[in-house]
Write a protein that holds these residues in place. Structure first.
Motif, PDB file in Angstrom:
ATOM      1  N   UNK A 103      16.274   4.255   5.216  1.00 53.31           N
ATOM      2  CA  UNK A 103      16.753   4.103   6.597  1.00 53.31           C
ATOM      3  C   UNK A 103      15.755   3.326   7.448  1.00 53.31           C
ATOM      4  N   UNK A 104      14.473   3.587   7.206  1.00 57.62           N
ATOM      5  CA  UNK A 104      13.431   2.946   8.011  1.00 57.62           C
ATOM      6  C   UNK A 104      12.685   1.879   7.216  1.00 57.62           C
ATOM      7  N   UNK A 105      13.393   1.191   6.329  1.00 53.87           N
ATOM      8  CA  UNK A 105      12.746   0.212   5.450  1.00 53.87           C
ATOM      9  C   UNK A 105      12.094  -0.927   6.235  1.00 53.87           C
ATOM     10  N   UNK A 106      12.811  -1.457   7.237  1.00 52.50           N
ATOM     11  CA  UNK A 106      12.267  -2.595   7.982  1.00 52.50           C
ATOM     12  C   UNK A 106      11.047  -2.222   8.824  1.00 52.50           C
ATOM     13  N   UNK A 107      11.070  -1.119   9.559  1.00 50.11           N
ATOM     14  CA  UNK A 107       9.833  -0.725  10.268  1.00 50.11           C
ATOM     15  C   UNK A 107       8.663  -0.477   9.311  1.00 50.11           C
ATOM     16  N   UNK A 108       8.949   0.129   8.130  1.00 49.56           N
ATOM     17  CA  UNK A 108       7.892   0.376   7.148  1.00 49.56           C
ATOM     18  C   UNK A 108       7.275  -0.941   6.683  1.00 49.56           C
ATOM     19  N   UNK A 109       8.142  -1.916   6.322  1.00 52.70           N
ATOM     20  CA  UNK A 109       7.642  -3.199   5.834  1.00 52.70           C
ATOM     21  C   UNK A 109       6.868  -3.949   6.919  1.00 52.70           C
ATOM     22  N   UNK A 110       7.335  -3.853   8.158  1.00 53.95           N
ATOM     23  CA  UNK A 110       6.642  -4.521   9.265  1.00 53.95           C
ATOM     24  C   UNK A 110       5.257  -3.927   9.478  1.00 53.95           C
ATOM     25  N   UNK A 111       5.166  -2.597   9.447  1.00 50.97           N
ATOM     26  CA  UNK A 111       3.870  -1.936   9.637  1.00 50.97           C
ATOM     27  C   UNK A 111       2.933  -2.203   8.464  1.00 50.97           C
ATOM     28  N   UNK A 112       3.465  -2.212   7.249  1.00 49.19           N
ATOM     29  CA  UNK A 112       2.636  -2.523   6.072  1.00 49.19           C
ATOM     30  C   UNK A 112       2.099  -3.942   6.169  1.00 49.19           C
ATOM     31  N   UNK A 113       2.953  -4.885   6.590  1.00 49.55           N
ATOM     32  CA  UNK A 113       2.524  -6.283   6.739  1.00 49.55           C
ATOM     33  C   UNK A 113       1.434  -6.410   7.804  1.00 49.55           C
ATOM     34  N   UNK A 114       1.585  -5.648   8.889  1.00 46.62           N
ATOM     35  CA  UNK A 114       0.595  -5.706   9.971  1.00 46.62           C
ATOM     36  C   UNK A 114      -0.750  -5.160   9.512  1.00 46.62           C
ATOM     37  N   UNK A 115      -0.729  -4.001   8.836  1.00 48.67           N
ATOM     38  CA  UNK A 115      -1.998  -3.440   8.352  1.00 48.67           C
ATOM     39  C   UNK A 115      -2.615  -4.331   7.285  1.00 48.67           C
ATOM     40  N   UNK A 116      -1.778  -4.987   6.465  1.00 52.51           N
ATOM     41  CA  UNK A 116      -2.293  -5.924   5.460  1.00 52.51           C
ATOM     42  C   UNK A 116      -2.967  -7.121   6.108  1.00 52.51           C
ATOM     43  N   UNK A 117      -2.343  -7.642   7.184  1.00 58.38           N
ATOM     44  CA  UNK A 117      -2.926  -8.773   7.900  1.00 58.38           C
ATOM     45  C   UNK A 117      -4.269  -8.389   8.535  1.00 58.38           C
ATOM     46  N   UNK A 118      -4.350  -7.172   9.069  1.00 60.40           N
ATOM     47  CA  UNK A 118      -5.613  -6.705   9.651  1.00 60.40           C
ATOM     48  C   UNK A 118      -6.696  -6.568   8.585  1.00 60.40           C
ATOM     49  N   UNK A 119      -6.316  -6.133   7.392  1.00 59.69           N
ATOM     50  CA  UNK A 119      -7.277  -6.024   6.286  1.00 59.69           C
ATOM     51  C   UNK A 119      -7.802  -7.401   5.900  1.00 59.69           C
ATOM     52  N   UNK A 120      -6.902  -8.393   5.898  1.00 61.66           N
ATOM     53  CA  UNK A 120      -7.335  -9.753   5.576  1.00 61.66           C
ATOM     54  C   UNK A 120      -8.250 -10.327   6.672  1.00 61.66           C
ATOM     55  N   UNK A 121      -7.995  -9.930   7.921  1.00 63.42           N
ATOM     56  CA  UNK A 121      -8.893 -10.331   9.010  1.00 63.42           C
ATOM     57  C   UNK A 121     -10.274  -9.730   8.796  1.00 63.42           C
TER      58      UNK A 121
END
Length: 383
Positions: A103-121
Protein backbone atom coordinates in the motif's frame (compact mmCIF):
# COMPACT_ATOMS: atom_id res chain seq x y z
CA UNK A 1 61.53 -50.42 28.73
CA UNK A 2 63.05 -46.93 29.00
CA UNK A 3 61.73 -46.15 25.53
CA UNK A 4 58.18 -47.10 26.56
CA UNK A 5 58.41 -45.01 29.73
CA UNK A 6 59.74 -41.98 27.84
CA UNK A 7 57.07 -42.42 25.18
CA UNK A 8 54.34 -42.51 27.83
CA UNK A 9 55.78 -39.40 29.47
CA UNK A 10 55.87 -37.65 26.10
CA UNK A 11 52.23 -38.59 25.41
CA UNK A 12 51.24 -37.46 28.90
CA UNK A 13 53.00 -34.12 28.37
CA UNK A 14 51.31 -33.63 24.97
CA UNK A 15 47.92 -34.40 26.51
CA UNK A 16 48.60 -31.95 29.32
CA UNK A 17 49.57 -29.25 26.80
CA UNK A 18 46.44 -29.93 24.75
CA UNK A 19 44.23 -29.63 27.85
CA UNK A 20 45.91 -26.34 28.80
CA UNK A 21 45.45 -25.02 25.24
CA UNK A 22 41.76 -25.98 25.21
CA UNK A 23 41.24 -24.41 28.63
CA UNK A 24 42.96 -21.16 27.57
CA UNK A 25 40.82 -20.95 24.43
CA UNK A 26 37.70 -21.66 26.48
CA UNK A 27 38.66 -19.00 29.02
CA UNK A 28 39.42 -16.51 26.23
CA UNK A 29 35.90 -16.96 24.91
CA UNK A 30 33.92 -17.40 28.13
CA UNK A 31 35.39 -14.35 29.92
CA UNK A 32 34.13 -11.67 27.49
CA UNK A 33 30.80 -13.51 27.23
CA UNK A 34 30.36 -13.47 30.99
CA UNK A 35 31.44 -9.83 31.29
CA UNK A 36 29.24 -8.83 28.34
CA UNK A 37 26.22 -10.59 29.87
CA UNK A 38 26.89 -8.91 33.23
CA UNK A 39 27.15 -5.42 31.69
CA UNK A 40 24.04 -6.11 29.61
CA UNK A 41 22.15 -7.13 32.75
CA UNK A 42 23.30 -3.99 34.59
CA UNK A 43 22.29 -1.69 31.71
CA UNK A 44 18.95 -3.48 31.39
CA UNK A 45 18.35 -3.01 35.13
CA UNK A 46 19.11 0.71 34.70
CA UNK A 47 16.52 0.90 31.90
CA UNK A 48 18.96 1.56 29.03
CA UNK A 49 17.33 0.83 25.63
CA UNK A 50 18.51 -2.40 23.93
CA UNK A 51 20.83 -3.02 26.89
CA UNK A 52 21.56 -6.66 25.99
CA UNK A 53 23.03 -5.47 22.68
CA UNK A 54 24.79 -2.31 23.88
CA UNK A 55 26.46 -3.89 26.93
CA UNK A 56 28.32 -6.67 25.06
CA UNK A 57 29.15 -4.23 22.25
CA UNK A 58 30.90 -1.88 24.69
CA UNK A 59 32.66 -4.82 26.34
CA UNK A 60 33.92 -6.01 22.94
CA UNK A 61 35.30 -2.56 22.11
CA UNK A 62 37.03 -2.28 25.49
CA UNK A 63 38.58 -5.75 25.15
CA UNK A 64 40.03 -4.93 21.72
CA UNK A 65 41.41 -1.61 23.00
CA UNK A 66 43.18 -3.02 26.09
CA UNK A 67 44.69 -6.00 24.23
CA UNK A 68 47.54 -5.44 21.80
CA UNK A 69 46.51 -8.10 19.30
CA UNK A 70 43.24 -9.73 20.40
CA UNK A 71 42.46 -13.06 18.78
CA UNK A 72 39.22 -13.03 16.80
CA UNK A 73 36.12 -14.53 18.32
CA UNK A 74 34.67 -17.60 16.56
CA UNK A 75 32.80 -16.47 13.44
CA UNK A 76 29.93 -18.75 14.48
CA UNK A 77 29.04 -16.28 17.26
CA UNK A 78 27.72 -13.74 14.76
CA UNK A 79 26.13 -16.42 12.56
CA UNK A 80 24.25 -18.03 15.44
CA UNK A 81 23.13 -14.66 16.81
CA UNK A 82 21.81 -13.54 13.42
CA UNK A 83 20.10 -16.90 12.89
CA UNK A 84 18.24 -16.60 16.21
CA UNK A 85 17.18 -13.04 15.33
CA UNK A 86 15.98 -14.37 11.97
CA UNK A 87 13.78 -17.03 13.59
CA UNK A 88 12.54 -14.50 16.14
CA UNK A 89 11.60 -12.07 13.35
CA UNK A 90 9.74 -14.85 11.54
CA UNK A 91 7.72 -15.54 14.69
CA UNK A 92 6.58 -11.91 14.80
CA UNK A 93 6.10 -11.46 11.06
CA UNK A 94 2.53 -11.06 9.84
CA UNK A 95 1.34 -11.47 6.23
CA UNK A 96 -0.59 -8.22 6.78
CA UNK A 97 2.79 -6.45 6.79
CA UNK A 98 3.28 -7.33 3.11
CA UNK A 99 -0.13 -5.86 2.25
CA UNK A 100 0.72 -2.73 4.23
CA UNK A 101 4.11 -2.47 2.52
CA UNK A 102 2.45 -2.77 -0.90
CA UNK A 103 0.00 0.00 0.00
CA UNK A 104 2.83 2.37 0.87
CA UNK A 105 5.27 1.20 -1.81
CA UNK A 106 5.84 4.64 -3.36
CA UNK A 107 6.51 6.50 -0.08
CA UNK A 108 8.86 3.65 0.96
CA UNK A 109 10.81 3.83 -2.32
CA UNK A 110 10.99 7.63 -2.14
CA UNK A 111 12.35 7.56 1.42
CA UNK A 112 14.84 4.79 0.58
CA UNK A 113 16.06 6.82 -2.42
CA UNK A 114 16.44 9.92 -0.24
CA UNK A 115 18.43 8.12 2.46
CA UNK A 116 20.56 6.48 -0.25
CA UNK A 117 21.31 9.88 -1.79
CA UNK A 118 22.31 11.23 1.63
CA UNK A 119 24.65 8.26 2.12
CA UNK A 120 26.28 9.01 -1.22
CA UNK A 121 26.68 12.65 -0.15
CA UNK A 122 28.47 11.35 2.94
CA UNK A 123 30.79 9.35 0.69
CA UNK A 124 31.55 12.43 -1.42
CA UNK A 125 32.37 14.55 1.63
CA UNK A 126 34.51 11.76 3.07
CA UNK A 127 36.45 11.59 -0.18
CA UNK A 128 36.92 15.37 -0.43
CA UNK A 129 37.68 16.18 3.22
CA UNK A 130 39.47 13.07 4.55
CA UNK A 131 41.46 12.04 1.47
CA UNK A 132 39.87 8.59 1.20
CA UNK A 133 39.74 7.40 -2.41
CA UNK A 134 36.38 7.56 -4.16
CA UNK A 135 35.56 3.84 -4.40
CA UNK A 136 36.60 3.17 -0.78
CA UNK A 137 34.52 6.06 0.59
CA UNK A 138 31.55 4.96 -1.55
CA UNK A 139 31.60 1.36 -0.31
CA UNK A 140 32.36 2.43 3.27
CA UNK A 141 29.31 4.71 3.35
CA UNK A 142 26.73 2.26 1.95
CA UNK A 143 24.26 1.37 4.75
CA UNK A 144 23.51 -2.29 5.46
CA UNK A 145 25.13 -5.59 4.40
CA UNK A 146 28.49 -4.61 5.91
CA UNK A 147 30.05 -8.07 5.62
CA UNK A 148 28.92 -8.47 1.98
CA UNK A 149 30.24 -5.04 1.00
CA UNK A 150 33.57 -5.67 2.71
CA UNK A 151 33.90 -9.00 0.89
CA UNK A 152 33.26 -7.31 -2.46
CA UNK A 153 35.44 -4.25 -1.84
CA UNK A 154 38.67 -5.75 -3.21
CA UNK A 155 36.94 -6.56 -6.53
CA UNK A 156 36.22 -2.86 -6.98
CA UNK A 157 39.82 -1.85 -6.23
CA UNK A 158 38.94 -0.38 -2.83
CA UNK A 159 40.94 -0.73 0.38
CA UNK A 160 39.22 -3.56 2.34
CA UNK A 161 40.64 -2.46 5.72
CA UNK A 162 39.33 1.12 5.33
CA UNK A 163 35.95 -0.10 4.05
CA UNK A 164 35.69 -2.44 7.05
CA UNK A 165 36.61 0.35 9.46
CA UNK A 166 34.11 2.83 7.98
CA UNK A 167 31.30 0.25 7.91
CA UNK A 168 31.77 -0.80 11.54
CA UNK A 169 32.26 2.77 12.77
CA UNK A 170 28.87 3.58 11.22
CA UNK A 171 27.29 0.45 12.69
CA UNK A 172 28.65 1.05 16.20
CA UNK A 173 27.67 4.74 16.13
CA UNK A 174 24.10 3.90 15.07
CA UNK A 175 23.70 1.11 17.64
CA UNK A 176 25.03 3.32 20.43
CA UNK A 177 22.97 6.41 19.64
CA UNK A 178 19.71 5.47 17.88
CA UNK A 179 17.90 3.60 20.73
CA UNK A 180 18.57 6.40 23.22
CA UNK A 181 17.78 9.14 20.69
CA UNK A 182 14.44 7.59 19.68
CA UNK A 183 13.55 7.08 23.35
CA UNK A 184 14.34 10.71 24.23
CA UNK A 185 12.66 12.24 21.18
CA UNK A 186 9.54 10.08 21.51
CA UNK A 187 9.15 9.44 25.26
CA UNK A 188 5.53 8.35 24.83
CA UNK A 189 6.83 5.10 23.30
CA UNK A 190 7.26 3.18 26.51
CA UNK A 191 10.21 0.85 26.92
CA UNK A 192 8.94 -2.54 27.92
CA UNK A 193 10.57 -5.83 28.62
CA UNK A 194 10.95 -8.16 25.66
CA UNK A 195 7.94 -10.44 25.60
CA UNK A 196 8.33 -14.17 25.37
CA UNK A 197 6.78 -15.40 22.16
CA UNK A 198 4.73 -18.18 23.67
CA UNK A 199 1.49 -19.67 22.36
CA UNK A 200 -1.49 -17.56 23.38
CA UNK A 201 -4.43 -19.73 22.40
CA UNK A 202 -5.78 -21.93 25.17
CA UNK A 203 -6.82 -24.97 23.16
CA UNK A 204 -3.99 -25.05 20.62
CA UNK A 205 -1.49 -27.92 20.83
CA UNK A 206 1.87 -27.14 22.41
CA UNK A 207 5.14 -28.98 22.02
CA UNK A 208 7.44 -29.68 25.00
CA UNK A 209 10.16 -27.10 25.57
CA UNK A 210 12.91 -29.58 24.63
CA UNK A 211 11.31 -30.31 21.24
CA UNK A 212 10.62 -26.60 20.76
CA UNK A 213 14.31 -25.75 21.30
CA UNK A 214 15.39 -28.67 19.10
CA UNK A 215 13.21 -27.43 16.22
CA UNK A 216 14.46 -23.85 16.65
CA UNK A 217 18.07 -25.11 16.63
CA UNK A 218 17.33 -27.04 13.43
CA UNK A 219 15.84 -23.91 11.84
CA UNK A 220 18.90 -21.87 12.75
CA UNK A 221 21.41 -24.50 11.56
CA UNK A 222 19.61 -25.21 8.29
CA UNK A 223 18.97 -21.50 7.81
CA UNK A 224 22.69 -20.73 7.95
CA UNK A 225 23.43 -23.51 5.44
CA UNK A 226 20.58 -22.51 3.11
CA UNK A 227 21.59 -18.86 3.27
CA UNK A 228 25.19 -19.70 2.37
CA UNK A 229 24.10 -22.07 -0.40
CA UNK A 230 21.79 -19.44 -1.96
CA UNK A 231 24.45 -16.75 -1.34
CA UNK A 232 21.93 -14.52 0.40
CA UNK A 233 23.06 -11.21 1.95
CA UNK A 234 23.31 -11.62 5.74
CA UNK A 235 22.87 -15.32 4.96
CA UNK A 236 22.46 -16.51 8.55
CA UNK A 237 19.65 -14.05 9.18
CA UNK A 238 17.69 -14.41 5.93
CA UNK A 239 18.05 -18.19 5.66
CA UNK A 240 16.77 -18.69 9.21
CA UNK A 241 14.04 -16.10 8.69
CA UNK A 242 12.68 -17.91 5.62
CA UNK A 243 12.72 -21.33 7.31
CA UNK A 244 11.25 -19.87 10.50
CA UNK A 245 8.51 -18.19 8.50
CA UNK A 246 7.63 -21.55 6.93
CA UNK A 247 7.61 -23.17 10.39
CA UNK A 248 5.44 -20.60 12.16
CA UNK A 249 2.96 -20.32 9.27
CA UNK A 250 2.64 -24.12 9.04
CA UNK A 251 2.30 -24.70 12.80
CA UNK A 252 0.82 -21.54 14.33
CA UNK A 253 1.02 -21.38 18.16
CA UNK A 254 2.98 -24.66 18.35
CA UNK A 255 6.44 -23.18 18.69
CA UNK A 256 7.78 -20.05 20.37
CA UNK A 257 11.05 -18.18 20.93
CA UNK A 258 11.95 -17.97 24.66
CA UNK A 259 13.02 -14.64 26.08
CA UNK A 260 16.42 -15.94 27.20
CA UNK A 261 17.21 -17.16 23.66
CA UNK A 262 16.57 -13.68 22.32
CA UNK A 263 18.93 -12.28 24.98
CA UNK A 264 21.64 -14.81 24.01
CA UNK A 265 21.35 -13.68 20.37
CA UNK A 266 21.80 -10.00 21.30
CA UNK A 267 24.83 -10.82 23.48
CA UNK A 268 26.51 -12.78 20.67
CA UNK A 269 25.85 -10.08 18.06
CA UNK A 270 26.84 -7.18 20.31
CA UNK A 271 30.08 -8.82 21.39
CA UNK A 272 30.95 -9.80 17.80
CA UNK A 273 30.42 -6.26 16.49
CA UNK A 274 32.43 -4.71 19.32
CA UNK A 275 35.24 -7.24 18.90
CA UNK A 276 35.77 -6.15 15.28
CA UNK A 277 36.70 -2.66 16.44
CA UNK A 278 40.29 -2.11 15.25
CA UNK A 279 41.95 0.47 17.47
CA UNK A 280 45.20 0.44 15.45
CA UNK A 281 43.30 1.20 12.24
CA UNK A 282 41.39 3.97 14.01
CA UNK A 283 44.64 5.62 15.08
CA UNK A 284 46.01 5.45 11.53
CA UNK A 285 42.82 6.83 9.96
CA UNK A 286 41.68 9.06 12.83
CA UNK A 287 40.70 11.95 10.54
CA UNK A 288 38.48 9.73 8.37
CA UNK A 289 36.97 8.08 11.46
CA UNK A 290 36.20 11.40 13.15
CA UNK A 291 34.62 12.77 9.99
CA UNK A 292 32.65 9.53 9.50
CA UNK A 293 31.20 9.75 13.02
CA UNK A 294 30.09 13.36 12.41
CA UNK A 295 28.59 12.47 9.02
CA UNK A 296 26.79 9.43 10.45
CA UNK A 297 25.25 11.55 13.22
CA UNK A 298 24.05 14.07 10.60
CA UNK A 299 22.70 11.17 8.51
CA UNK A 300 20.89 9.76 11.55
CA UNK A 301 19.22 13.11 12.23
CA UNK A 302 18.22 13.31 8.57
CA UNK A 303 16.75 9.81 8.78
CA UNK A 304 14.79 10.87 11.87
CA UNK A 305 13.24 13.66 9.81
CA UNK A 306 12.58 11.35 6.84
CA UNK A 307 11.04 8.71 9.09
CA UNK A 308 8.82 11.30 10.75
CA UNK A 309 7.62 12.56 7.37
CA UNK A 310 6.90 8.96 6.38
CA UNK A 311 4.86 8.63 9.58
CA UNK A 312 2.86 11.76 8.72
CA UNK A 313 2.08 10.47 5.21
CA UNK A 314 1.32 6.82 6.04
CA UNK A 315 0.20 7.10 9.71
CA UNK A 316 2.50 4.18 10.58
CA UNK A 317 3.74 4.60 14.16
CA UNK A 318 6.72 6.92 14.55
CA UNK A 319 9.17 4.38 16.01
CA UNK A 320 8.55 1.93 13.16
CA UNK A 321 8.86 4.66 10.52
CA UNK A 322 12.16 5.97 11.89
CA UNK A 323 13.81 2.61 12.52
CA UNK A 324 12.80 1.37 9.07
CA UNK A 325 15.01 4.01 7.41
CA UNK A 326 17.84 4.22 9.95
CA UNK A 327 21.19 3.21 8.35
CA UNK A 328 22.08 0.46 10.84
CA UNK A 329 22.20 -3.32 10.89
CA UNK A 330 18.90 -5.15 10.47
CA UNK A 331 19.39 -7.10 13.70
CA UNK A 332 20.01 -3.98 15.79
CA UNK A 333 17.03 -2.15 14.30
CA UNK A 334 14.72 -5.13 14.92
CA UNK A 335 15.95 -5.35 18.53
CA UNK A 336 15.27 -1.64 19.01
CA UNK A 337 11.84 -1.83 17.36
CA UNK A 338 10.90 -4.78 19.56
CA UNK A 339 11.85 -3.07 22.79
CA UNK A 340 10.28 0.27 21.83
CA UNK A 341 7.05 -1.51 20.81
CA UNK A 342 7.38 -0.81 17.08
CA UNK A 343 6.23 -3.06 14.26
CA UNK A 344 9.24 -5.36 13.77
CA UNK A 345 7.69 -6.87 10.64
CA UNK A 346 7.41 -3.48 8.93
CA UNK A 347 10.92 -2.47 10.01
CA UNK A 348 12.21 -5.75 8.60
CA UNK A 349 10.34 -5.26 5.30
CA UNK A 350 11.70 -1.72 4.76
CA UNK A 351 15.26 -2.63 5.79
CA UNK A 352 15.26 -5.71 3.53
CA UNK A 353 13.92 -3.70 0.59
CA UNK A 354 16.70 -1.15 0.98
CA UNK A 355 19.32 -3.87 1.37
CA UNK A 356 18.17 -5.74 -1.75
CA UNK A 357 18.16 -2.56 -3.83
CA UNK A 358 21.65 -1.63 -2.62
CA UNK A 359 23.03 -5.07 -3.43
CA UNK A 360 21.37 -4.98 -6.85
CA UNK A 361 23.00 -1.64 -7.64
CA UNK A 362 26.38 -2.85 -6.36
CA UNK A 363 26.26 -6.04 -8.43
CA UNK A 364 25.25 -4.12 -11.56
CA UNK A 365 28.11 -1.71 -10.91
CA UNK A 366 30.47 -4.64 -10.47
CA UNK A 367 29.39 -6.08 -13.83
CA UNK A 368 29.97 -2.69 -15.48
CA UNK A 369 33.41 -2.29 -13.88
CA UNK A 370 34.51 -5.77 -14.92
CA UNK A 371 33.24 -5.21 -18.47
CA UNK A 372 35.11 -1.92 -18.62
CA UNK A 373 38.33 -3.57 -17.38
CA UNK A 374 37.98 -6.31 -20.01
CA UNK A 375 37.49 -3.69 -22.72
CA UNK A 376 40.57 -1.76 -21.60
CA UNK A 377 42.67 -4.94 -21.51
CA UNK A 378 41.54 -5.89 -25.02
CA UNK A 379 42.44 -2.44 -26.34
CA UNK A 380 45.83 -2.73 -24.67
CA UNK A 381 46.49 -6.09 -26.31
CA UNK A 382 45.53 -4.68 -29.72
CA UNK A 383 48.00 -1.77 -29.32
Amino acid sequence: MLYIVSKNMENSFSLHQAIISIWNNFKRIIQPLAVGASVGFALNWLGVPVAWLLGPLLVGIIYTCIQDSPKPLPSNFMKVGKAIIGVYSAARFSPDTLVLGKTYAWPVMLCISTTGALSMLNAFLLCQLAGVNRITSFLGSIPGSASTIVAMSEEFGADPMTVTLLQYVRMVTVVLLIPTTVTLVFPHSSISQIATLAPTAVNTPQVPIFINLLVLAGCCSLGILVGQWLKLPTSGFLGSFLLGLLLFLSFPHWFFVPHWLWVVALILIGLSIGWKFDWQAVRKLWKAVLLEIILVIVLMLSCLAIGYQFHLVTHIDTVTAILGFTPGGIEAMIATANQLEGDTGMVLAIQLTRQMLILLVINLSNVFVNARKTEINQLGEQD
